[in-house]
Design an enzyme around this catalytic site. Structure first.
Site, short mmCIF file in Angstrom:
data_model
loop_
_atom_site.label_atom_id
_atom_site.label_comp_id
_atom_site.label_asym_id
_atom_site.label_seq_id
_atom_site.Cartn_x
_atom_site.Cartn_y
_atom_site.Cartn_z
CG ASP A 81 134.07 -16.99 -15.06
OD1 ASP A 81 134.15 -17.34 -16.23
OD2 ASP A 81 133.99 -17.80 -14.10
CG HIS A 82 130.42 -18.91 -16.63
ND1 HIS A 82 130.35 -19.54 -17.76
CD2 HIS A 82 131.59 -19.36 -16.14
CE1 HIS A 82 131.10 -20.69 -17.66
NE2 HIS A 82 131.88 -20.53 -16.79
CD GLU A 133 131.14 -22.85 -21.82
OE1 GLU A 133 131.45 -22.11 -20.99
OE2 GLU A 133 130.53 -23.81 -21.56
N GLY A 185 132.72 -27.29 -10.32
CA GLY A 185 132.29 -27.86 -9.18
C GLY A 185 133.33 -29.05 -8.54
CG HIS A 212 135.30 -22.36 -18.42
ND1 HIS A 212 134.43 -21.42 -17.64
CD2 HIS A 212 135.89 -21.79 -19.50
CE1 HIS A 212 134.62 -20.29 -18.39
NE2 HIS A 212 135.33 -20.56 -19.30
N GLY A 213 135.99 -25.43 -15.44
CA GLY A 213 136.20 -26.46 -14.53
C GLY A 213 137.54 -27.02 -14.21
N GLY A 214 138.35 -26.07 -14.26
CA GLY A 214 139.98 -26.49 -13.91
C GLY A 214 140.42 -26.84 -12.57
CG ASN A 234 137.95 -20.14 -15.96
OD1 ASN A 234 139.02 -19.62 -16.52
ND2 ASN A 234 136.71 -19.72 -16.42
CE1 TYR A 235 142.98 -25.27 -8.82
CE2 TYR A 235 142.15 -23.65 -7.33
CZ TYR A 235 142.63 -25.04 -7.57
OH TYR A 235 142.98 -25.87 -6.63
P1 13P Z 1 136.03 -25.38 -10.92
O1 13P Z 1 134.36 -25.21 -10.55
O2 13P Z 1 136.72 -26.10 -11.38
O3 13P Z 1 136.84 -24.43 -9.75
O4 13P Z 1 135.89 -24.21 -12.42
C1 13P Z 1 135.70 -22.87 -12.08
C2 13P Z 1 135.33 -22.25 -13.48
O5 13P Z 1 135.41 -22.70 -14.38
C3 13P Z 1 134.82 -20.76 -13.45
O6 13P Z 1 134.27 -20.48 -14.65
#
Ligand code: 13P
Length: 296
Positions: A81-82, A133, A185, A212-214, A234-235
């Site tokens: 990831d990333h 992305e 976050g 992302h940011g799920g 993504n969680y």
């Molecule tokens: P969260 O910070 O919402 O859990 O997102 C995680 C994420 O997108 C990792 O790539």
């Protein structure tokens, strides 16, 4: 068994569901992810973020997850990831990762295209899938930050649908991470998602989309995003927050019963594992969006 990022997202596409992609920076999270996939019969994506190198180095997490996933009856994708560093991506692929998210979103557009195309060639050498992305979520990805509010407040730039078409065509990526209102976050305010951004992108490109940011959204927000084309969610942050709260509660209760009680490390890991199992069971089922469990 290990499955590729491309295959797992294509199945999700056919079934109008999303696959949970859980960042697993501890053995408790890795174990919880595998157990939930085995028990529910839905696939899961176990992710290692390059930003988590200090929490759990690639050289440890790589062989552990690759081996456990291979032995499991569940369908498990192992995704980097990333990743902002292509030599780190090659190292991960050598260790058995079946997907890579190359994140060039902070780079000038042409440089993002160039490095993402290079990443696509690298992934196809290994038969792995590639996620890239486009757009910016206004916060970086370690997952522990609290830069929230709405994406707009956090300085996000929504993914441009026309640019997305150009990006997909020129890079050869398999799945596309989009910015449409989520942030990494903790959310300080009410998360506001712009589903029209997803719809406009899907009108132009047919690749599976990634949220992302799920973590920290409502079930309704997940379902609307899935119906608009999101196939991987993504969680991380809220799952580890709930696990931390469960550990704190367990310690508070033990200390209230006996102020001199010993708290052992395994008490904490056991409680965290139980909490992560509950969280992953919930999200895997919600993200399935009514699709039946299946085997690829
Ligand atoms: P969260 O910070 O919402 O859990 O997102 C995680 C994420 O997108 C990792 O790539």
């Amino acid at each position: 068994m290990l499955v590729s990022l491309r295959d797992v997202c294509q199945i999700a596409e056919q079934k109008n569901m999303a696959v949970a992609a859980v960042n697993s920076a501890s053995l408790e999270a890795i174990r919880a992810a595998i157990e939930v996939a085995e028990e529910t019969h839905y696939p899961i994506i176990i992710q290692h973020a390059q930003a988590h190198e200090s929490l759990v180095p690639l050289k440890y997490v790589g062989p552990i997850v690759a081996e456990l996933a291979e032995r499991s009856s569940a369908q498990i994708c192992f995704n980097l990831d990333h990743c902002e560093d292509l030599s780190y991506a090659r190292h991960a692929l050598d260790l058995g990762f079946t997907g890579v998210m190359f994140d060039g979103s902070a780079l000038p557009y042409e440089r993002n295209v160039e490095l993402s195309s290079y990443a696509a060639d690298m992934c196809s050498e290994y038969g792995a899938g590639l996620e890239c992305e486009l757009g910016s979520m206004g916060s970086r990805e370690a997952g522990e930050k609290d830069e929230g509010g709405t994406a707009d407040e956090a300085g996000a730039i929504y993914t441009d649908p026309d640019q997305a078409k150009d990006f997909v065509t020129r890079t050869g990526l398999d799945i596309l991470a989009c910015s449409f209102g989520t942030v990494h976050g903790l959310y300080r305010g009410e998360p506001k998602l712009n589903y029209q951004v997803l719809t406009d992108i899907r009108d132009r490109v047919k690749v599976p989309l990634v949220m992302h940011g799920g973590s920290g959204l409502s079930d309704e927000q997940y379902h609307k995003s899935i119906d608009a084309g999101v196939r991987k969610i993504n969680y991380y942050t809220y799952g580890v927050k709930y696990a931390g709260e469960a550990v704190r509660k367990m310690i508070d209760e033990k200390v209230a019963a006996d102020p001199n009680v010993n708290i052992y490390w395994h008490d904490m890991t056991t409680t965290a594992h139980e909490s992560l199992v509950k969280t992953f069971e919930h999200v895997v089922t919600v993200f399935a969006n009514g699709a039946d469990p299946f085997v690829i």
